[in-house]
Write a protein that holds these residues in place. Structure first.
Motif, PDB file in Angstrom:
ATOM      1  N   ASN A 268       0.810  -1.213   0.000  1.00 13.88           N
ATOM      2  CA  ASN A 268       0.000   0.000   0.000  1.00 13.88           C
ATOM      3  C   ASN A 268       0.849   1.270   0.000  1.00 13.88           C
ATOM      4  OD1 ASN A 268       0.987  -0.499   2.569  1.00 13.88           O
ATOM      5  ND2 ASN A 268      -0.769   0.492   3.589  1.00 13.88           N
ATOM      6  N   THR A 269       2.153   1.118  -0.057  1.00 16.17           N
ATOM      7  CA  THR A 269       3.065   2.278  -0.118  1.00 16.17           C
ATOM      8  C   THR A 269       4.054   2.041  -1.260  1.00 16.17           C
ATOM      9  OG1 THR A 269       4.463   1.249   1.565  1.00 16.17           O
ATOM     10  CG2 THR A 269       2.850   2.894   2.317  1.00 16.17           C
ATOM     11  N   PRO A 270       3.630   2.200  -2.486  1.00 13.58           N
ATOM     12  CA  PRO A 270       4.506   1.894  -3.635  1.00 13.58           C
ATOM     13  C   PRO A 270       5.778   2.739  -3.650  1.00 13.58           C
ATOM     14  CG  PRO A 270       2.509   3.044  -4.332  1.00 13.58           C
ATOM     15  CD  PRO A 270       2.294   2.667  -2.917  1.00 13.58           C
ATOM     16  N   ALA A 271       5.737   3.935  -3.063  1.00 16.08           N
ATOM     17  CA  ALA A 271       6.947   4.751  -3.035  1.00 16.08           C
ATOM     18  C   ALA A 271       8.032   4.071  -2.200  1.00 16.08           C
ATOM     19  CB  ALA A 271       6.642   6.141  -2.475  1.00 16.08           C
ATOM     20  N   ARG A 272       7.625   3.449  -1.080  1.00 16.48           N
ATOM     21  CA  ARG A 272       8.598   2.740  -0.235  1.00 16.48           C
ATOM     22  C   ARG A 272       9.168   1.525  -0.974  1.00 16.48           C
ATOM     23  NH1 ARG A 272       8.303   3.113   5.177  1.00 16.48           N
ATOM     24  NH2 ARG A 272      10.222   1.900   5.053  1.00 16.48           N
ATOM     25  N   ARG A 273       8.313   0.788  -1.668  1.00 16.09           N
ATOM     26  CA  ARG A 273       8.796  -0.392  -2.392  1.00 16.09           C
ATOM     27  C   ARG A 273       9.735   0.013  -3.530  1.00 16.09           C
ATOM     28  NH1 ARG A 273       4.955  -5.257  -4.499  1.00 16.09           N
ATOM     29  NH2 ARG A 273       4.867  -5.585  -2.246  1.00 16.09           N
ATOM     30  N   LYS A 274       9.492   1.194  -4.118  1.00 17.14           N
ATOM     31  CA  LYS A 274      10.326   1.629  -5.232  1.00 17.14           C
ATOM     32  C   LYS A 274      11.782   1.828  -4.806  1.00 17.14           C
ATOM     33  CE  LYS A 274       9.935   5.875  -6.512  1.00 17.14           C
ATOM     34  NZ  LYS A 274       9.407   7.145  -7.053  1.00 17.14           N
ATOM     35  N   PHE A 275      11.995   2.195  -3.538  1.00 20.65           N
ATOM     36  CA  PHE A 275      13.339   2.479  -3.062  1.00 20.65           C
ATOM     37  C   PHE A 275      14.047   1.240  -2.512  1.00 20.65           C
ATOM     38  CE2 PHE A 275      11.648   6.776  -3.101  1.00 20.65           C
ATOM     39  CZ  PHE A 275      12.723   7.490  -3.615  1.00 20.65           C
ATOM     40  N   LEU A 276      13.399   0.080  -2.566  1.00 14.04           N
ATOM     41  CA  LEU A 276      14.084  -1.146  -2.167  1.00 14.04           C
ATOM     42  C   LEU A 276      15.085  -1.563  -3.236  1.00 14.04           C
ATOM     43  CD1 LEU A 276      11.112  -3.262  -0.721  1.00 14.04           C
ATOM     44  CD2 LEU A 276      12.827  -1.943   0.540  1.00 14.04           C
ATOM     45  N   ARG A 277      16.073  -2.335  -2.829  1.00 16.34           N
ATOM     46  CA  ARG A 277      17.098  -2.803  -3.753  1.00 16.34           C
ATOM     47  C   ARG A 277      16.634  -4.089  -4.434  1.00 16.34           C
ATOM     48  NH1 ARG A 277      19.801   1.771  -4.478  1.00 16.34           N
ATOM     49  NH2 ARG A 277      20.473   2.677  -2.494  1.00 16.34           N
ATOM     50  N   THR A 278      17.550  -4.745  -5.103  1.00 18.15           N
ATOM     51  CA  THR A 278      17.212  -5.975  -5.802  1.00 18.15           C
ATOM     52  C   THR A 278      16.886  -7.078  -4.799  1.00 18.15           C
ATOM     53  OG1 THR A 278      19.510  -6.729  -5.840  1.00 18.15           O
ATOM     54  CG2 THR A 278      18.766  -5.330  -7.669  1.00 18.15           C
ATOM     55  N   VAL A 279      16.272  -8.130  -5.316  1.00 15.76           N
ATOM     56  CA  VAL A 279      15.914  -9.261  -4.456  1.00 15.76           C
ATOM     57  C   VAL A 279      17.150  -9.839  -3.784  1.00 15.76           C
ATOM     58  CG1 VAL A 279      15.023 -11.622  -4.478  1.00 15.76           C
ATOM     59  CG2 VAL A 279      13.821  -9.826  -5.738  1.00 15.76           C
ATOM     60  N   ARG A 280      18.246  -9.957  -4.527  1.00 12.62           N
ATOM     61  CA  ARG A 280      19.472 -10.524  -3.958  1.00 12.62           C
ATOM     62  C   ARG A 280      20.013  -9.635  -2.834  1.00 12.62           C
ATOM     63  NH1 ARG A 280      24.127 -12.447  -7.979  1.00 12.62           N
ATOM     64  NH2 ARG A 280      22.434 -13.929  -8.420  1.00 12.62           N
ATOM     65  N   THR A 281      19.970  -8.318  -3.011  1.00 11.07           N
ATOM     66  CA  THR A 281      20.464  -7.412  -1.975  1.00 11.07           C
ATOM     67  C   THR A 281      19.611  -7.497  -0.722  1.00 11.07           C
ATOM     68  OG1 THR A 281      21.349  -5.908  -3.647  1.00 11.07           O
ATOM     69  CG2 THR A 281      20.991  -5.017  -1.443  1.00 11.07           C
ATOM     70  N   GLU A 282      18.289  -7.475  -0.888  1.00 10.13           N
ATOM     71  CA  GLU A 282      17.411  -7.558   0.286  1.00 10.13           C
ATOM     72  C   GLU A 282      17.568  -8.900   0.991  1.00 10.13           C
ATOM     73  OE1 GLU A 282      15.924  -5.057   1.434  1.00 10.13           O
ATOM     74  OE2 GLU A 282      16.227  -3.737  -0.273  1.00 10.13           O
ATOM     75  N   GLN A 283      17.784  -9.955   0.217  1.00 14.18           N
ATOM     76  CA  GLN A 283      18.027 -11.267   0.822  1.00 14.18           C
ATOM     77  C   GLN A 283      19.325 -11.258   1.616  1.00 14.18           C
ATOM     78  OE1 GLN A 283      17.751 -14.659  -1.862  1.00 14.18           O
ATOM     79  NE2 GLN A 283      19.486 -15.618  -0.815  1.00 14.18           N
ATOM     80  N   ALA A 284      20.355 -10.592   1.115  1.00 10.61           N
ATOM     81  CA  ALA A 284      21.619 -10.518   1.840  1.00 10.61           C
ATOM     82  C   ALA A 284      21.449  -9.780   3.160  1.00 10.61           C
ATOM     83  CB  ALA A 284      22.675  -9.830   0.974  1.00 10.61           C
ATOM     84  N   HIS A 285      20.637  -8.713   3.182  1.00 10.83           N
ATOM     85  CA  HIS A 285      20.382  -7.997   4.437  1.00 10.83           C
ATOM     86  C   HIS A 285      19.657  -8.894   5.444  1.00 10.83           C
ATOM     87  CE1 HIS A 285      21.781  -3.931   3.532  1.00 10.83           C
ATOM     88  NE2 HIS A 285      21.272  -4.055   2.317  1.00 10.83           N
ATOM     89  N   ILE A 286      18.732  -9.696   4.959  1.00  4.77           N
ATOM     90  CA  ILE A 286      18.017 -10.611   5.849  1.00  4.77           C
ATOM     91  C   ILE A 286      18.969 -11.647   6.421  1.00  4.77           C
ATOM     92  CG2 ILE A 286      16.262 -12.431   5.929  1.00  4.77           C
ATOM     93  CD1 ILE A 286      14.663 -10.781   3.875  1.00  4.77           C
ATOM     94  N   GLU A 287      19.830 -12.202   5.574  1.00  7.05           N
ATOM     95  CA  GLU A 287      20.799 -13.190   6.058  1.00  7.05           C
ATOM     96  C   GLU A 287      21.692 -12.585   7.131  1.00  7.05           C
ATOM     97  OE1 GLU A 287      22.989 -15.050   2.935  1.00  7.05           O
ATOM     98  OE2 GLU A 287      21.211 -15.383   1.697  1.00  7.05           O
ATOM     99  N   GLU A 288      22.081 -11.334   6.956  1.00  7.82           N
ATOM    100  CA  GLU A 288      22.939 -10.674   7.945  1.00  7.82           C
ATOM    101  C   GLU A 288      22.227 -10.541   9.287  1.00  7.82           C
ATOM    102  OE1 GLU A 288      26.566  -9.087   9.081  1.00  7.82           O
ATOM    103  OE2 GLU A 288      25.977 -10.111   7.241  1.00  7.82           O
TER     104      GLU A 288
END
Length: 633
Positions: free
Chosen positions: A153-173
């Motif tokens: 419901n906040t497309p502006a926030r999703r637009k500023f996310l990085r690639t799937v691989r980058t977000e996955q790396a942050h989760i792993e950390e």
């Protein structure tokens, strides 16, 4: 008409979510903290689409009944604190009660939970801040969170996310951090249906760190994680300074099990490794700090990444001394490996140096101890097998008196003055020399010779030992200089012919400002008029160093101060410069007596494994490794 109005609840939750929920990794972090606070011994995390499509966290904690499930969806609904005084001593990972309503306001969130002893559990479904339904359901004990369509419901926030691989790396950390912060909990991470991490609670803290390091790295134990000493206490594991670290290796810090970012703690670790860590390199590993909850404030950052200590100076000293003491014990281990187990059983206490700032009595460093009396060398055998008389180790000759290499360019040289002739294998190149292997045993090591007139080659029970003669001598001289400086003053040597040096105006002012300190370092200076000074004495250990260059180096160190930490490190930098200039240089041919004198001092030194600039002194190549090179079973 009033301009000020109260924001709707769903909009307020979205604003709060902007502070707490920055990316999918923030969701995982908040849910992991809730599971750990609930006493879970097993947590499973499942991720799809980099956490944007789905995040599922399942634990076997204490669970919630229907009333608690409803209350946890309200802003500031928490079971962690109840009154003002609870905020001054927070002992849990979560406490604000903002995470779950913030997550629910920007996603489709489903909560399924059942407390122990209940026949049925409760399931609540929230769609972008609105409670869709809540009902009883059969469920296992514990809680399961499912977060889908994050930031839908906040497309502006999703637009500023990085690639799937980058977000996955942050989760792993994030998962790795809490796996190291809570070693008593089994943690499983699955990404797109594939299990990429499984850390069982039976693994020790060291085993967990070894599995999470990007490559196999030798670790140095700091403190004792199983010690029952009361707080404050420090424990953890650091990569050895000489280890080759991958780019992803970094230092992880924990305060009462919470992963934090703290410059003071990082600086304390670096301070404890001073003299062992090369310039430009950062420490890697993990450090746990256990303190009383009332001594640390965790309510200083929306994401709880930062903390504030009531007595930060004492904490800094505690960490730096713990790391320095671990490096001292590492010296004993290295001496045992190089010189044999007899050296590892030394009874001399391992002193901490005087580099630390003033400390309270409970955290004060141990006093410096004097050197042990020199021990004679073990009886050496000649080539014919007869014993030579015991003789003390001769001192290393003064710098500048070493015999130059007789062969241009160095090469592999024998340690004996008279090398044994080698079989005639044809014409030799100018870089080649003959090699003799004298039957000389020294502290369990057999001296072989020199390589390129820089590396001393020895053989011991473990294999081949290479020693950097300049780095080894530099460390020994540095410790001598620091011991003299800590006592009264560095011994001075008068010059037969005093030297006059013309300084710049800035350098002359530095001399006037730091003249007592220069005199304590062994310099004898007097003003000669204008910006000129007469040098009539130099540090005795400086040997053949040009006095003018040594003085200018010191003034450069005095003039480059920037901040309190620089002033504290200044003395060590100056002494390291003096030791580096005075140490035996590369290209100096050493006799067997000079090599044995160097090894004797290394065998008795408290600190010797690295030069003052952090370069390693020694390297062992095991017999097993050599056999592998030649494919021998």
């Amino acid at each position: 008409m009033a301009k000020i109005h109260i924001l709707p609840e769903h909009l307020a939750n979205q604003i709060a979510a902007g502070e707490v929920i920055e990316r999918p990794a923030s969701v995982v972090k908040e849910l992991l903290e809730n599971s750990l606070d609930a006493g879970a011994t097993r947590i499973e995390i499942e991720i799809e689409g980099g956490g944007i499509r789905l995040i599922r966290v399942i634990d076997n904690g204490e669970g919630m009944d229907e009333d608690d499930v409803l209350l946890c969806l309200e802003r500031h609904g928490t079971s962690k604190i109840r009154e003002d005084r609870d905020l001054a001593a927070i002992a849990t990972l979560g406490f604000r009660g903002e995470a779950l309503p913030s997550i629910g306001s920007v996603s489709h969130m489903t909560i399924t939970s059942r407390p122990a002893g209940a026949d049925l559990g409760t399931e609540a479904v929230v769609a972008y801040g609105k409670l869709v339904k809540i009902h009883a359901i059969g469920a296992a004990q514990g809680t399961r969170f499912e977060v889908a369509h994050l930031f839908g419901n906040t497309p502006a926030r999703r637009k500023f996310l990085r690639t799937v691989r980058t977000e996955q790396a942050h989760i792993e950390e994030v998962v790795k951090n809490y796996a190291l912060g809570s070693p008593e909990t089994t943690i499983v991470l699955r990404v797109d249906g594939r299990e990429i991490l499984h850390l069982d609670r039976t693994l020790s803290l060291q085993q967990r760190l070894a599995r999470l390091m990007p490559a196999a790295v030798p670790l140095l134990g700091v403190g004792d994680p199983d010690a029952g000493t009361p707080p404050p206490r420090v424990f953890g594991y650091l990569a050895l300074p000489e280890a080759t670290l991958p780019a992803a290796a970094r230092l992880r810090l924990f305060v009462n099990g919470r992963a934090v970012r703290d410059r003071m703690m990082t600086h304390a670790v670096i301070e404890g490794l001073r003299g062992f860590l090369m310039k430009g390199r950062n420490p890697a590993g993990m450090i746990h700090l256990i303190v009383a909850a009332a001594e640390v404030d965790v309510n200083v950052h929306p994401a709880k990444h930062e903390v504030r200590f009531r007595h930060s100076r004492d904490i800094h000293l505690l960490i730096s001394e713990a790391v320095a003491r671990a490096m001292g014990h590492y010296q004993q281990e290295v001496q045992g490996r190089i010189f044999g187990p007899a050296q590892a059983r030394r009874t001399t206490p391992i002193p901490l140096d005087s580099r630390s700032v003033a400390a309270p009595p409970s955290l004060a460093a141990a006093p410096l101890e004097k050197d042990d009396p020199p021990r004679p060398l073990p009886r050496a055998r000649t080539a014919a097998g007869s014993d030579q008389a015991d003789r003390p180790a001769p001192p290393l000759p003064a710098p500048g008196t070493y015999r130059p290499a007789s062969v241009a360019g160095g090469g592999l040289a024998a340690a004996e003055p008279e090398p044994v002739a080698a079989p005639d294998l044809g014409a030799r190149s100018p870089r080649q020399t003959s090699l003799a292997v004298p039957d000389r045993q020294h502290h369990g090591m057999q001296v072989i010779g020199q390589l390129d007139d820089l590396y001393i080659l020895c053989q011991n029970d473990e294999g081949l030992v290479l020693i950097d003669q300049h780095a080894a001598h530099e460390r020994l001289l540095f410790e001598d200089l620091r011991r003299q400086y800590s006592g009264d003053r560095i011994a001075s040597q008068n010059l037969l012919f005093p030297l006059t040096i013309e300084l710049s105006l800035f350098q002359a002012r530095l001399v006037e400002q730091h003249l007592p300190e220069l005199q304590r370092m062994g310099f004898a200076l007097r003003h000669f008029g204008g910006n000129a000074y007469v040098i009539s004495g130099v540090p005795a250990l400086a040997g053949q160093c040009p006095p003018q260059e040594l003085l200018l180096d010191m003034l450069e160190q005095f003039g480059s101060e920037s901040g309190q930490s620089e002033r504290e490190n200044r003395i060590d930098r100056i002494l390291a410069t003096m030791a580096c200039r005075a140490a035996v240089k590369a290209g100096a041919r050493l006799s067997i007596e000079e090599i044995e004198a160097l090894l004797e001092r290394m065998a008795r030194a408290d600190l010797f494994s690295h030069c003052p600039h952090g370069r390693p002194v020694w390297k062992t190549i095991s017999r097993t490794e050599i056999r592998k090179w030649f494919h021998r079973a």
